[in-house]
Write an enzyme that holds these catalytic residues in place. Sequence first.
Site, PDB file in Angstrom:
ATOM      1  N   LYS A 160      -8.158  13.844 -30.301  1.00 45.49           N
ATOM      2  CA  LYS A 160      -8.526  12.428 -30.239  1.00 45.49           C
ATOM      3  C   LYS A 160      -9.566  12.174 -31.340  1.00 45.49           C
ATOM      4  CE  LYS A 160      -6.677  11.629 -25.960  1.00 45.49           C
ATOM      5  NZ  LYS A 160      -5.256  11.957 -26.066  1.00 45.49           N
ATOM      6  N   ASP A 174      -3.145  17.403 -21.559  1.00 43.97           N
ATOM      7  CA  ASP A 174      -2.696  16.024 -21.789  1.00 43.97           C
ATOM      8  C   ASP A 174      -1.616  15.951 -22.876  1.00 43.97           C
ATOM      9  OD1 ASP A 174      -2.916  13.176 -21.332  1.00 43.97           O
ATOM     10  OD2 ASP A 174      -3.974  12.998 -23.240  1.00 43.97           O
ATOM     11  N   HIS A 178       7.678  10.796 -23.225  1.00 43.64           N
ATOM     12  CA  HIS A 178       8.117   9.708 -24.112  1.00 43.64           C
ATOM     13  C   HIS A 178       8.332  10.166 -25.553  1.00 43.64           C
ATOM     14  CE1 HIS A 178       3.765   9.250 -24.955  1.00 43.64           C
ATOM     15  NE2 HIS A 178       4.104   8.603 -26.035  1.00 43.64           N
ATOM     16  N   HIS A 222       3.992  17.042 -24.866  1.00 43.99           N
ATOM     17  CA  HIS A 222       4.523  16.533 -26.136  1.00 43.99           C
ATOM     18  C   HIS A 222       4.666  17.616 -27.220  1.00 43.99           C
ATOM     19  CE1 HIS A 222       3.817  12.890 -24.056  1.00 43.99           C
ATOM     20  NE2 HIS A 222       2.564  12.707 -24.412  1.00 43.99           N
ATOM     21  N   LYS A 266       4.410  11.929 -16.641  1.00 44.98           N
ATOM     22  CA  LYS A 266       3.400  12.967 -16.661  1.00 44.98           C
ATOM     23  C   LYS A 266       2.059  12.359 -16.287  1.00 44.98           C
ATOM     24  CE  LYS A 266       1.043  13.796 -20.406  1.00 44.98           C
ATOM     25  NZ  LYS A 266       0.155  12.750 -20.934  1.00 44.98           N
ATOM     26  N   LYS A 310      11.461   9.392 -29.035  1.00 45.13           N
ATOM     27  CA  LYS A 310      11.105   8.906 -30.378  1.00 45.13           C
ATOM     28  C   LYS A 310      12.244   9.239 -31.343  1.00 45.13           C
ATOM     29  CE  LYS A 310       6.084   9.255 -29.789  1.00 45.13           C
ATOM     30  NZ  LYS A 310       5.399   7.994 -29.982  1.00 45.13           N
ATOM     31  N   ASP A 330       0.888  -1.156   0.000  1.00 42.62           N
ATOM     32  CA  ASP A 330       0.000   0.000   0.000  1.00 42.62           C
ATOM     33  C   ASP A 330       0.928   1.209   0.000  1.00 42.62           C
ATOM     34  OD1 ASP A 330      -1.529   2.153   0.592  1.00 42.62           O
ATOM     35  OD2 ASP A 330      -2.734   1.146   2.145  1.00 42.62           O
TER      36      ASP A 330
HETATM   37  C1  BG6 Z   1       0.023  10.236 -23.632  1.00 44.25           C
HETATM   38  C2  BG6 Z   1      -1.349  10.828 -23.461  1.00 44.25           C
HETATM   39  O1  BG6 Z   1       0.986  11.003 -22.972  1.00 44.25           O
HETATM   40  O2  BG6 Z   1       0.357  10.188 -25.027  1.00 44.25           O
HETATM   41  C3  BG6 Z   1      -2.373  10.022 -24.229  1.00 44.25           C
HETATM   42  O3  BG6 Z   1      -1.696  10.855 -22.077  1.00 44.25           O
HETATM   43  C4  BG6 Z   1      -1.970   9.900 -25.673  1.00 44.25           C
HETATM   44  O4  BG6 Z   1      -3.669  10.618 -24.118  1.00 44.25           O
HETATM   45  C5  BG6 Z   1      -0.525   9.379 -25.793  1.00 44.25           C
HETATM   46  O5  BG6 Z   1      -2.872   9.034 -26.318  1.00 44.25           O
HETATM   47  C6  BG6 Z   1      -0.039   9.417 -27.228  1.00 44.25           C
HETATM   48  O6  BG6 Z   1       1.208   8.780 -27.327  1.00 44.25           O
HETATM   49  P1  BG6 Z   1       1.688   8.132 -28.698  1.00 44.25           P
HETATM   50  O7  BG6 Z   1       3.096   7.687 -28.435  1.00 44.25           O
HETATM   51  O8  BG6 Z   1       0.752   7.004 -28.980  1.00 44.25           O
HETATM   52  O9  BG6 Z   1       1.595   9.203 -29.733  1.00 44.25           O
END
Ligand code: BG6
Length: 489
Positions: A339, A234, A177, A239, A147, A181, A92
């Site tokens: 999205k 988000d 992330h 990103h 994040k 790339k 926990d």
């Molecule tokens: C994440 C977001 O950080 O990145 C998601 O929280 C999003 O909402 C995702 O879908 C997209 O990552 P990728 O690598 O699939 O472009």
Amino acid sequence: MKLPETFEPCDLVIFGGLGDLSRRKLLISLYRLEQGNFLEDDTRIIAVDRLDETSDSFIKIAHESLTNFLGDTVEDSLWQKFSARLAYQKMDLTQHDQYSVFNDITDSSQRVMVNYFAVAPFLFKHICQGLEKSGVLTDTSRMVMEKPIGHSLESSKEINDVVESVFKPHQAFRIDHYLGKETVLNLLALRFANSIFTTNWDHNTIESVQITVGEEVGIEGRWEYFDQTGQLRDMVQNHLLQILTFVAMEPPVNLEAQSIHNEKIKVLNALRPITLENVNEKTVRGQYTNGFQKGKAVPGYLEEEGANTESTTESFVALQVDIDNWRWSGVPFYLRTGKRMMNKRTEIVINFKKLPHNIFTESYRNLPENKLIIHLQPNEGIEIQMLNKIPGIDENIKLQKTKLDLSFSDTFKNSKIFGGYEKLILEAMRGNPTLFISREEIEQAWTWIDSIQDAWQHSKEEPKPYPAGTWGPTASVAMLARAGHDWED
Ligand code: BG6
């Protein structure tokens, strides 16, 4: 900073080891690292979560994850090697006494402890305090933070304060992330290793820049998280702004983390604030309604599972960003992400300026401008759009739009393209902070985002509907048209 010649073995502790991120991304990436022979023999992976699992049952879960998300067959001998590294610890995370278990299951005299926080941010504080209390941390221990790092400038400061009360700056790795790339990293090579671009990369030659991160997915069972967050926080706060800094920054002195952070910060500082005065001119928010994607009917945002039908959260955002510095004066950066777009497509388009005079008017009344298109995903590659003479012996020179096309998969046939997580997990295990984000960058990005969020709240404009399977509300096309530009679709 000098990096170790060889990687050190690690105790990689994944807090939230049974969560979505761990199952869909981290385990898959770690398996791929195993495949590439990047994991030290003694490295161990310990998943920590609150459910009643054992190491044996976790190994089964990990196998299921690989079967579902690897997109390839799980190789038997490789799996044997990989699964031998895996262990599970039930905990926990809010109970700080329970962290003493790490004194038994990790060994800092043999391995570097890398703590991966793949949990909701409210738990970050507990993990830091629990680890500190246990006395298990040493100067070589690290933490990797996912994040969202906060929801606003204020909340991100709170998180960073707690983290820094336990981990020194060189021990804290804040992950985005996208920075792992291949194609994002290639921006450094493209810009700073090729003189044709280094000398043609400013307001003298560039008309506008577009960054599109289109996602095909909808909310995927994360409605509650997403509804409190929205696409601006988000995706743009992290990103898209990170990609923007790579496109817009000045040449760093070298490739060391501090040099790159310094240049990125300058760009973030130069972003012109979007406030109530200009929010309607500079931004478009959208929310998807039901529609079709690849011929299949899909629900609207308000009809997704668990939806609050009154929500005004945006699932799409388009922005016109101005960078107030010498290099980019007068060059709009258009950012767009959403999205349930028509398809998954992440790309940067550099639109070069029109020529001052056209000598080919007989065959081409308006010469289209050159474009450099960097495809980040899928089908990584670089394309240059240009005009060419159509071969022939007619008296007139006839032109045609053509492209120089460099597809990564064709050009680098013998090199495997790894995903962002693979690269970044490896760098965290190696202790190399270059591709991680500094606290200052995160806070500067939040300052800019908070102002937009605030302006939206006060402007009371509802998000504009757009059918799923399209490129967003028509208002985003109108935003560019006002400046004589259009989206690359
Ligand atoms: C994440 C977001 O950080 O990145 C998601 O929280 C999003 O909402 C995702 O879908 C997209 O990552 P990728 O690598 O699939 O472009």
